[in-house]
Write an enzyme that holds these catalytic residues in place. Structure first.
Site, PDB file in Angstrom:
ATOM      1  N   SER A   1      33.651  -9.325 -49.165  1.00  0.00           N
ATOM      2  CA  SER A   1      34.261  -9.855 -47.942  1.00  0.00           C
ATOM      3  C   SER A   1      34.066  -8.860 -46.801  1.00  0.00           C
ATOM      4  O   SER A   1      34.222  -7.651 -46.999  1.00  0.00           O
ATOM      5  CB  SER A   1      35.762 -10.060 -48.201  1.00  0.00           C
ATOM      6  OG  SER A   1      36.386 -10.528 -47.039  1.00  0.00           O
ATOM      7  N   GLY A   2      33.763  -9.386 -45.618  1.00  0.00           N
ATOM      8  CA  GLY A   2      33.513  -8.502 -44.480  1.00  0.00           C
ATOM      9  C   GLY A   2      34.745  -7.780 -43.981  1.00  0.00           C
ATOM     10  O   GLY A   2      34.693  -6.593 -43.635  1.00  0.00           O
ATOM     11  N   HIS A   3      35.893  -8.490 -43.980  1.00  0.00           N
ATOM     12  CA  HIS A   3      37.037  -7.894 -43.275  1.00  0.00           C
ATOM     13  C   HIS A   3      37.684  -6.728 -44.012  1.00  0.00           C
ATOM     14  O   HIS A   3      38.580  -6.081 -43.482  1.00  0.00           O
ATOM     15  CB  HIS A   3      38.062  -8.965 -42.868  1.00  0.00           C
ATOM     16  CG  HIS A   3      38.875  -9.548 -43.971  1.00  0.00           C
ATOM     17  ND1 HIS A   3      40.159  -9.156 -44.214  1.00  0.00           N
ATOM     18  CD2 HIS A   3      38.598 -10.511 -44.872  1.00  0.00           C
ATOM     19  CE1 HIS A   3      40.642  -9.871 -45.235  1.00  0.00           C
ATOM     20  NE2 HIS A   3      39.718 -10.695 -45.635  1.00  0.00           N
TER      21      HIS A   3
ATOM     22  N   THR B   1      26.262 -24.550 -40.038  1.00  0.00           N
ATOM     23  CA  THR B   1      25.518 -23.692 -39.106  1.00  0.00           C
ATOM     24  C   THR B   1      25.995 -22.252 -39.266  1.00  0.00           C
ATOM     25  O   THR B   1      27.197 -21.996 -39.324  1.00  0.00           O
ATOM     26  CB  THR B   1      25.729 -24.181 -37.655  1.00  0.00           C
ATOM     27  OG1 THR B   1      25.319 -25.550 -37.611  1.00  0.00           O
ATOM     28  CG2 THR B   1      24.913 -23.375 -36.666  1.00  0.00           C
TER      29      THR B   1
ATOM     30  N   ASN C   1      43.173  -5.074 -56.126  1.00  0.00           N
ATOM     31  CA  ASN C   1      43.651  -4.932 -54.742  1.00  0.00           C
ATOM     32  C   ASN C   1      45.042  -4.315 -54.642  1.00  0.00           C
ATOM     33  O   ASN C   1      45.395  -3.736 -53.632  1.00  0.00           O
ATOM     34  CB  ASN C   1      43.630  -6.278 -54.015  1.00  0.00           C
ATOM     35  CG  ASN C   1      44.100  -7.435 -54.860  1.00  0.00           C
ATOM     36  OD1 ASN C   1      43.734  -7.567 -56.021  1.00  0.00           O
ATOM     37  ND2 ASN C   1      44.927  -8.277 -54.289  1.00  0.00           N
TER      38      ASN C   1
ATOM     39  N   GLN D   1      37.309  -5.373 -53.249  1.00  0.00           N
ATOM     40  CA  GLN D   1      37.972  -4.095 -52.945  1.00  0.00           C
ATOM     41  C   GLN D   1      37.081  -2.903 -53.272  1.00  0.00           C
ATOM     42  O   GLN D   1      37.360  -1.789 -52.834  1.00  0.00           O
ATOM     43  CB  GLN D   1      39.301  -3.980 -53.696  1.00  0.00           C
ATOM     44  CG  GLN D   1      40.345  -5.004 -53.294  1.00  0.00           C
ATOM     45  CD  GLN D   1      40.861  -4.813 -51.862  1.00  0.00           C
ATOM     46  OE1 GLN D   1      40.683  -3.759 -51.235  1.00  0.00           O
ATOM     47  NE2 GLN D   1      41.501  -5.833 -51.319  1.00  0.00           N
TER      48      GLN D   1
ATOM     49  N   CYS E   1      47.862 -11.934 -49.425  1.00  0.00           N
ATOM     50  CA  CYS E   1      47.954 -13.377 -49.639  1.00  0.00           C
ATOM     51  C   CYS E   1      49.308 -13.753 -50.217  1.00  0.00           C
ATOM     52  O   CYS E   1      49.745 -14.881 -50.121  1.00  0.00           O
ATOM     53  CB  CYS E   1      46.869 -13.846 -50.601  1.00  0.00           C
ATOM     54  SG  CYS E   1      45.380 -12.908 -50.456  1.00  0.00           S
TER      55      CYS E   1
HETATM   56  N1  PLP Z   1      39.401 -10.758 -53.911  1.00  0.00           N
HETATM   57  C1  PLP Z   1      40.160  -9.665 -53.724  1.00  0.00           C
HETATM   58  C2  PLP Z   1      40.262  -8.650 -54.812  1.00  0.00           C
HETATM   59  C3  PLP Z   1      40.853  -9.500 -52.514  1.00  0.00           C
HETATM   60  O1  PLP Z   1      41.626  -8.419 -52.344  1.00  0.00           O
HETATM   61  C4  PLP Z   1      40.723 -10.486 -51.520  1.00  0.00           C
HETATM   62  C5  PLP Z   1      41.493 -10.371 -50.251  1.00  0.00           C
HETATM   63  O2  PLP Z   1      42.513  -9.744 -50.170  1.00  0.00           O
HETATM   64  C6  PLP Z   1      39.905 -11.599 -51.763  1.00  0.00           C
HETATM   65  C7  PLP Z   1      39.275 -11.704 -52.970  1.00  0.00           C
HETATM   66  C8  PLP Z   1      39.739 -12.688 -50.750  1.00  0.00           C
HETATM   67  O3  PLP Z   1      38.968 -12.265 -49.669  1.00  0.00           O
HETATM   68  P1  PLP Z   1      38.873 -13.172 -48.358  1.00  0.00           P
HETATM   69  O4  PLP Z   1      40.049 -12.817 -47.529  1.00  0.00           O
HETATM   70  O5  PLP Z   1      37.570 -12.789 -47.726  1.00  0.00           O
HETATM   71  O6  PLP Z   1      38.881 -14.581 -48.815  1.00  0.00           O
END
Ligand code: PLP
Length: 379
Positions: A199-201, A236, A151, A179, A324
């Site tokens: 991950s969706g976002h 749910t 990432n 990623q 994060c």
């Molecule tokens: N793994 C990687 C490589 C990521 O970049 C991220 C989020 O930045 C995640 C896991 C975590 O994803 P989520 O925000 O859906 O928990």
């Protein structure tokens, strides 16, 4: 006020209008519970099946191998804990020193309760050594967890080769593909992965929806018990978001990864223009094997936190590393693992997305030149 330029697409992405359109009916009129036995609920259940098909197609998986979760962090933790629960007599795990926090924090917990974790080192370009991986395997190894793409620096890891090594040694293989999704075509059969998260976002759905792929036949013990998702993930179903991630998966396949050409063109132009106009620039990562949208760059003597704040005043959003960790003043664990000279070259991460334009790249570079020169003069 300047128009905002959003160059932080590895942190999160804007929700696509098509995705939102797909979701809205399930927030408005189609609010039935998919577990209900009347038609109002059953209709929704059918739509979930359709979304599952779309996600399965994206990964070349079977529908029954797809579990909807709340996020990739949940998927990562579930996959690791499942491997642990499936192998009660083994106590050794192999991962890398550049994984996402959801993997590394789970490893820390497991170390606290008696497991041994080998963190594969990376070289100064962030690359892992498959020989080190092979040497780290022992009779006690229960899991290999390696991300598909990083990432922060965008490195793409040799997942197919790792899958082969894991298979040969009869070790479970988990891959965090968060990623990579949408940027690298993924075929779960080809890479011989046992579990994989997305991950969706990061692919233009709202935040709060993830996927866990679990290979058909792999014993599976849920993290959240309950009857939903075929008894594999209680709670749910988050129906509107499931519809959203189904649509996002469909759109990736429709585009057939064409977006990468634009992303790579813009990223390469940005780096070239920066290097031509600013002295002493460092670009981190494996420049020959990176995601097409990511650039981790540093400017000698310029602190990334200061740079970030001034760029923000110009309406430009970039980051110092992973989202994060952005509240933590600690230097990036990824670049520390690369033995980067963070005192002199502290990085900003630029991650482009499908809505970015060449005009934005030009404005960004122009502002960056001004800001870096200003910060250097202040010293
Ligand atoms: N793994 C990687 C490589 C990521 O970049 C991220 C989020 O930045 C995640 C896991 C975590 O994803 P989520 O925000 O859906 O928990």
């Amino acid at each position: 006020m300047n128009k905002q330029i959003y160059f932080d697409n590895n942190a999160t992405t804007k929700c696509d209008e098509e995705v939102l359109k797909e979701m809205l009916p399930f927030l408005e009129e189609n609010y039935g519970n998919p577990s209900s036995i009347y038609e109002f609920g059953k209709d929704v259940k059918e739509k979930i099946t359709l979304a599952r098909k779309q996600v399965a197609k994206l990964l070349n998986a079977k529908e029954k191998e797809i579990i909807f979760t709340s996020c990739a962090s949940e998927s990562n933790v579930t996959a690791i804990m499942n491997a642990v629960k499936n192998n009660p007599n083994k106590k050794h795990i192999i991962t890398t020193s550049v994984e996402h926090a959801s993997i590394l924090e789970t490893m820390k917990y497991l170390e606290d309760v008696g497991y041994t974790v080998t963190y594969l080192s990376v070289d100064n370009k962030g690359r892992i050594d498959l020989e080190e991986l092979k040497k780290s395997i022992n009779d006690d190894t229960l899991l290999i967890a390696v991300m598909m793409a990083n990432n922060e620096i965008g490195n793409i890891y040799p997942i197919k080769e790792i899958g082969e090594i894991a298979k040969k040694n009869n070790i479970t293989f988990h891959c965090d593909a968060v990623q990579a999704i949408g940027k690298i075509p993924i075929d779960v059969k080809e890479i011989q992965v046992d579990t994989l998260s997305m991950s969706g976002h990061k692919i233009h759905t709202p935040k709060g929806i993830g996927i866990l792929y679990v290979r058909d036949g792999l014993p599976y013990i849920p993290l959240v018990f309950g009857h939903q998702e075929n008894n594999r993930r209680g709670g749910t179903e988050n129906v509107p978001y499931i519809m959203g991630i189904g649509k996002a998966a469909e759109m990736i396949l429709e585009d057939n990864y064409e977006i990468n050409k634009k992303l790579k063109y813009l990223r390469d132009k940005l780096e070239k223009d920066v290097k031509e106009n600013i002295e002493d620039v460092m670009i981190y990562g494996d420049l020959d094997n990176r995601l097409p949208n990511t650039s981790s760059m540093a400017f000698k003597g310029v602190k990334s936190e200061e740079l970030l704040l001034v760029l923000e005043s110009f309406g430009i959003c970039v980051s110092t590393g992973s989202a994060c960790n952005s509240m933590i003043a600690e230097p990036s664990h990824v670049l520390k693992a690369c033995h980067a000279d963070l005192e002199n070259y502290s990085p900003i991460r630029i991650s482009l997305g499908k809505y970015n334009t060449e005009e934005e790249v030009n404005i960004f570079v122009k502002n960056l030149i001004t800001v870096v020169n200003m910060l250097r003069r202040r010293k």
